[in-house]
Write an enzyme that holds these catalytic residues in place. Sequence first.
Site, PDB file in Angstrom:
ATOM      1  N   CYS A  40     -44.382 -28.732  50.181  1.00 22.00           N
ATOM      2  CA  CYS A  40     -42.992 -28.601  50.595  1.00 22.00           C
ATOM      3  C   CYS A  40     -42.405 -29.980  50.925  1.00 22.00           C
ATOM      4  O   CYS A  40     -42.122 -30.755  50.017  1.00 22.00           O
ATOM      5  CB  CYS A  40     -42.834 -27.599  51.728  1.00 22.00           C
ATOM      6  SG  CYS A  40     -41.108 -27.044  51.924  1.00 22.00           S
ATOM      7  N   HIS A 118     -45.529 -22.843  50.149  1.00 23.45           N
ATOM      8  CA  HIS A 118     -46.483 -23.059  51.252  1.00 23.45           C
ATOM      9  C   HIS A 118     -47.765 -22.254  51.041  1.00 23.45           C
ATOM     10  O   HIS A 118     -47.881 -21.127  51.527  1.00 23.45           O
ATOM     11  CB  HIS A 118     -45.849 -22.660  52.584  1.00 23.45           C
ATOM     12  CG  HIS A 118     -44.820 -23.605  53.054  1.00 23.45           C
ATOM     13  ND1 HIS A 118     -45.134 -24.741  53.757  1.00 23.45           N
ATOM     14  CD2 HIS A 118     -43.470 -23.621  52.897  1.00 23.45           C
ATOM     15  CE1 HIS A 118     -44.035 -25.409  54.042  1.00 23.45           C
ATOM     16  NE2 HIS A 118     -43.009 -24.743  53.522  1.00 23.45           N
ATOM     17  N   GLU A 120     -50.477 -22.661  52.499  1.00 18.53           N
ATOM     18  CA  GLU A 120     -51.165 -22.560  53.789  1.00 18.53           C
ATOM     19  C   GLU A 120     -50.587 -21.470  54.686  1.00 18.53           C
ATOM     20  O   GLU A 120     -51.136 -21.174  55.757  1.00 18.53           O
ATOM     21  CB  GLU A 120     -51.122 -23.915  54.516  1.00 18.53           C
ATOM     22  CG  GLU A 120     -49.834 -24.222  55.265  1.00 18.53           C
ATOM     23  CD  GLU A 120     -48.625 -24.616  54.426  1.00 18.53           C
ATOM     24  OE1 GLU A 120     -47.630 -25.042  55.029  1.00 18.53           O
ATOM     25  OE2 GLU A 120     -48.632 -24.489  53.184  1.00 18.53           O
TER      26      GLU A 120
END
Length: 184
Positions: A40, A118, A120
């Site tokens: 990002c 994202h 994660e």
Amino acid sequence: MLVVMGSRDSSTDRSLPWLDDESRFVAAAIARGVPVMGICFGAQLLAGLTGGRVLPGAAMERGMVDVSSEQVDRVPAGPWYAHHRDEIVPPPEADVIATSAASVQAFGYGPHLGVQFHPEATEATLDVWRTSFSATAGAPTDDDAEWEADRRALQEHRIALAARTGTLVRGFVRSAQRHLADVG
């Protein structure tokens, strides 16, 4: 290897007191040939430091975003969680690996990889972001239905996201190793 994560700030916001130091640090890693994965904000920074640009997006891209991929062994297709307002324009020499209806979602540049989404993100990650973001002006409030919808979507896709994230990380490492072996 270096992983540069996201931020609630934009990589184009020159008023950020820490952005110059962050940019110099990442630029030095790139100059030394250290493979960088940008997530990002990190992807936006990577794009800017390698000859690309970051522009304001037409609209915020938030939630589970359908991503198509040209290299599924490097960046798997499927829904990924996104939360950003900016749009990446990769450097001209970059490989555009993945896109959504709204923007470039992943690009490769030498041993480097930038992803706008994202990988994660988990429900716990969103809880931290929600608390962090609510401290900013105009940010979502604790009862924001979008955060709850995002949490439910991440929970629903949890197993598939974990598998895709594993493929993404392995793909980054393999690609970086091949590139470094070719130049080393």
